[in-house]
Design a protein around this motif. Structure first.
Motif, PDB file in Angstrom:
ATOM      1  N   GLY A 170       0.793  -1.225   0.000  1.00 60.48           N
ATOM      2  CA  GLY A 170       0.000   0.000   0.000  1.00 60.48           C
ATOM      3  C   GLY A 170       0.819   1.267   0.000  1.00 60.48           C
ATOM      4  O   GLY A 170       0.319   2.340   0.378  1.00 60.48           O
ATOM      5  N   ALA A 171       2.077   1.194  -0.437  1.00 54.61           N
ATOM      6  CA  ALA A 171       2.952   2.369  -0.483  1.00 54.61           C
ATOM      7  C   ALA A 171       2.861   3.058  -1.835  1.00 54.61           C
ATOM      8  O   ALA A 171       2.426   2.470  -2.826  1.00 54.61           O
ATOM      9  CB  ALA A 171       4.398   1.951  -0.205  1.00 54.61           C
ATOM     10  N   GLU A 172       3.291   4.321  -1.873  1.00 56.84           N
ATOM     11  CA  GLU A 172       3.481   5.045  -3.127  1.00 56.84           C
ATOM     12  C   GLU A 172       4.952   4.914  -3.503  1.00 56.84           C
ATOM     13  O   GLU A 172       5.835   5.083  -2.656  1.00 56.84           O
ATOM     14  CB  GLU A 172       3.106   6.512  -2.977  1.00 56.84           C
ATOM     15  CG  GLU A 172       1.634   6.765  -2.711  1.00 56.84           C
ATOM     16  CD  GLU A 172       1.332   8.256  -2.627  1.00 56.84           C
ATOM     17  OE1 GLU A 172       1.532   8.959  -3.642  1.00 56.84           O
ATOM     18  OE2 GLU A 172       0.930   8.700  -1.544  1.00 56.84           O
ATOM     19  N   VAL A 173       5.222   4.621  -4.785  1.00 55.21           N
ATOM     20  CA  VAL A 173       6.573   4.251  -5.197  1.00 55.21           C
ATOM     21  C   VAL A 173       7.138   5.206  -6.237  1.00 55.21           C
ATOM     22  O   VAL A 173       6.536   5.428  -7.289  1.00 55.21           O
ATOM     23  CB  VAL A 173       6.595   2.823  -5.771  1.00 55.21           C
ATOM     24  CG1 VAL A 173       7.998   2.469  -6.272  1.00 55.21           C
ATOM     25  CG2 VAL A 173       6.131   1.812  -4.723  1.00 55.21           C
ATOM     26  N   ALA A 174       8.315   5.754  -5.927  1.00 58.02           N
ATOM     27  CA  ALA A 174       9.146   6.438  -6.917  1.00 58.02           C
ATOM     28  C   ALA A 174      10.322   5.524  -7.217  1.00 58.02           C
ATOM     29  O   ALA A 174      10.823   4.829  -6.322  1.00 58.02           O
ATOM     30  CB  ALA A 174       9.645   7.779  -6.386  1.00 58.02           C
ATOM     31  N   THR A 175      10.774   5.520  -8.466  1.00 57.14           N
ATOM     32  CA  THR A 175      11.889   4.651  -8.803  1.00 57.14           C
ATOM     33  C   THR A 175      12.761   5.286  -9.869  1.00 57.14           C
ATOM     34  O   THR A 175      12.280   6.088 -10.684  1.00 57.14           O
ATOM     35  CB  THR A 175      11.406   3.265  -9.267  1.00 57.14           C
ATOM     36  OG1 THR A 175      12.525   2.384  -9.392  1.00 57.14           O
ATOM     37  CG2 THR A 175      10.682   3.344 -10.610  1.00 57.14           C
ATOM     38  N   THR A 176      14.050   4.948  -9.852  1.00 57.07           N
ATOM     39  CA  THR A 176      14.983   5.450 -10.858  1.00 57.07           C
ATOM     40  C   THR A 176      15.208   4.393 -11.933  1.00 57.07           C
ATOM     41  O   THR A 176      15.255   3.194 -11.641  1.00 57.07           O
ATOM     42  CB  THR A 176      16.328   5.824 -10.220  1.00 57.07           C
ATOM     43  OG1 THR A 176      16.888   4.663  -9.575  1.00 57.07           O
ATOM     44  CG2 THR A 176      16.161   6.938  -9.198  1.00 57.07           C
ATOM     45  N   VAL A 177      15.334   4.861 -13.175  1.00 49.67           N
ATOM     46  CA  VAL A 177      15.610   3.997 -14.327  1.00 49.67           C
ATOM     47  C   VAL A 177      16.604   4.702 -15.234  1.00 49.67           C
ATOM     48  O   VAL A 177      16.882   5.892 -15.072  1.00 49.67           O
ATOM     49  CB  VAL A 177      14.327   3.661 -15.109  1.00 49.67           C
ATOM     50  CG1 VAL A 177      13.351   2.869 -14.255  1.00 49.67           C
ATOM     51  CG2 VAL A 177      13.672   4.932 -15.651  1.00 49.67           C
TER      52      VAL A 177
END
Length: 333
Positions: A170-177
């Motif tokens: 149930g988290a909000e996710v930011a991610t690097t690519v």
């Protein structure tokens, strides 16, 4: 049996495809597994190039991740029967048999039934990254519903699993690519905010995303300078978990201390390295829970490329060249 033997420390060509004696069941709770596939992980290439944890036990068979069919069982085995399909993370560190082979022996406590919805190839790609991401987010990072998390390398082996586990919590996710293609891939996995770290400053983007506050939890799968840069993207009293040892020559923890960050290190190999049986059993339970999630369609693994067992040296070259999406797997068929 046929196996890939690490004959010395060095370049990928030290991996030799050879005939070796079949492993034998030595204790009443062990099972003999005919391997169908073996996952390839960065730890494999590091052990090959730097030396295993047991240098006095060379040559060695690498490969921590395996999936296959139970071919024989010890007299006191209770969990499995001959013919069961299993997957596990065990061996391959230079001591016990690894999984770059046609057969392996493992104590039943450390294996679990393969997810029914996965092929042997997908199952073999899964254990190490599943356990790593699970322990980092849920155990070390104590991720809670509604929190914001930054996951570095979201398209990679650990990263693409971590995105899914964070969303399941149930988290909000930011991610690097590193590319637009990888950005589209992580969005399919559920990432809420995608940052191309080659085109922009990830700290600035995270602060924009969190209205200047920073994330509750950052999961570092890259290390080096990125570890210290990530401190600036975590809010006060937040968590930073890394799977790599911080290099003191590249930065200090002064800013982390000022922010009162809780910092954790994640090494899922610890139970194997220290023969902590209860912890190894707990990791097998993690794989059981992940198998259920996979069979429910809530969690998936991406296999980028497969190689025949005899081509393990080629697979190592590909991994070291920089695979940016999913996993590599050796197949025995």
């Amino acid at each position: 049996m046929k196996a890939v033997i690490m004959t010395a420390v060095g370049e990928p060509d030290v991996l030799q495809f050879q005939e070796v004696p079949d492993p034998k069941i030595q204790s009443a709770t062990e099972i003999l597994v005919r391997l169908k596939a073996a996952g390839i992980n960065p730890i494999d290439t590091k052990l090959r190039s730097r030396g295993t944890f047991y240098p006095d036990q060379m040559p060695a068979i690498l490969g921590c991740d395996g999936a296959g069919i139970v071919e024989a069982i010890g007299s006191e085995v209770e969990k499995f029967q001959v013919g069961d399909a299993v997957y596990f993370c065990n061996g391959g560190l230079g001591g016990d048999y690894g999984n770059y082979a046609e057969l392996t022996v493992i104590d039943e406590k450390f294996a679990t039934l393969k997810p029914q919805s996965l092929s042997f190839i997908e199952a073999a790609a899964s254990p190490l990254v599943l356990i790593t991401a699970w322990e980092a987010l849920y155990d070390r990072g104590r991720l809670q519903p509604g929190q914001k998390v930054l996951i570095h390398g979201g398209a990679g082996g650990v990263g693409h699993v971590a995105i899914q586990l964070a969303k399941l919590q149930g988290a909000e996710v930011a991610t690097t690519v590193s590319s637009a293609e990888n950005g589209a891939f992580v969005q399919e996995l559920g990432a809420d905010f995608v940052i191309n770290y080659k085109a922009t400053d990830f700290v600035e983007k995270v602060l924009e995303w969190t209205q200047g506050e920073g994330v509750d939890l950052a999961f570092d799968t890259v290390g080096k300078e990125v570890f210290y840069q990530t401190v600036l993207a975590v809010k006060n009293y937040g968590d930073l978990v890394s799977i790599l040892e911080p290099d003191p020559k590249l930065g200090t923890l002064k800013e982390a201390r000022l922010r009162n960050l809780r910092m954790s290190l994640e090494l899922m190999l610890t139970p194997m390295l220290q023969a902590r049986i209860n912890d190894q059993v707990d990791q097998a339970k993690i794989l059981q829970q992940c198998a259920r999630l996979m069979d429910e369609g809530k969690l998936k693994i991406l296999v980028n490329q497969t190689f025949p067992l005899a081509a393990a040296s080629v697979a190592h070259k590909v991994l070291e060249a920089g695979v940016t999406r999913g996993k590599l797997v050796l197949t025995m068929e």
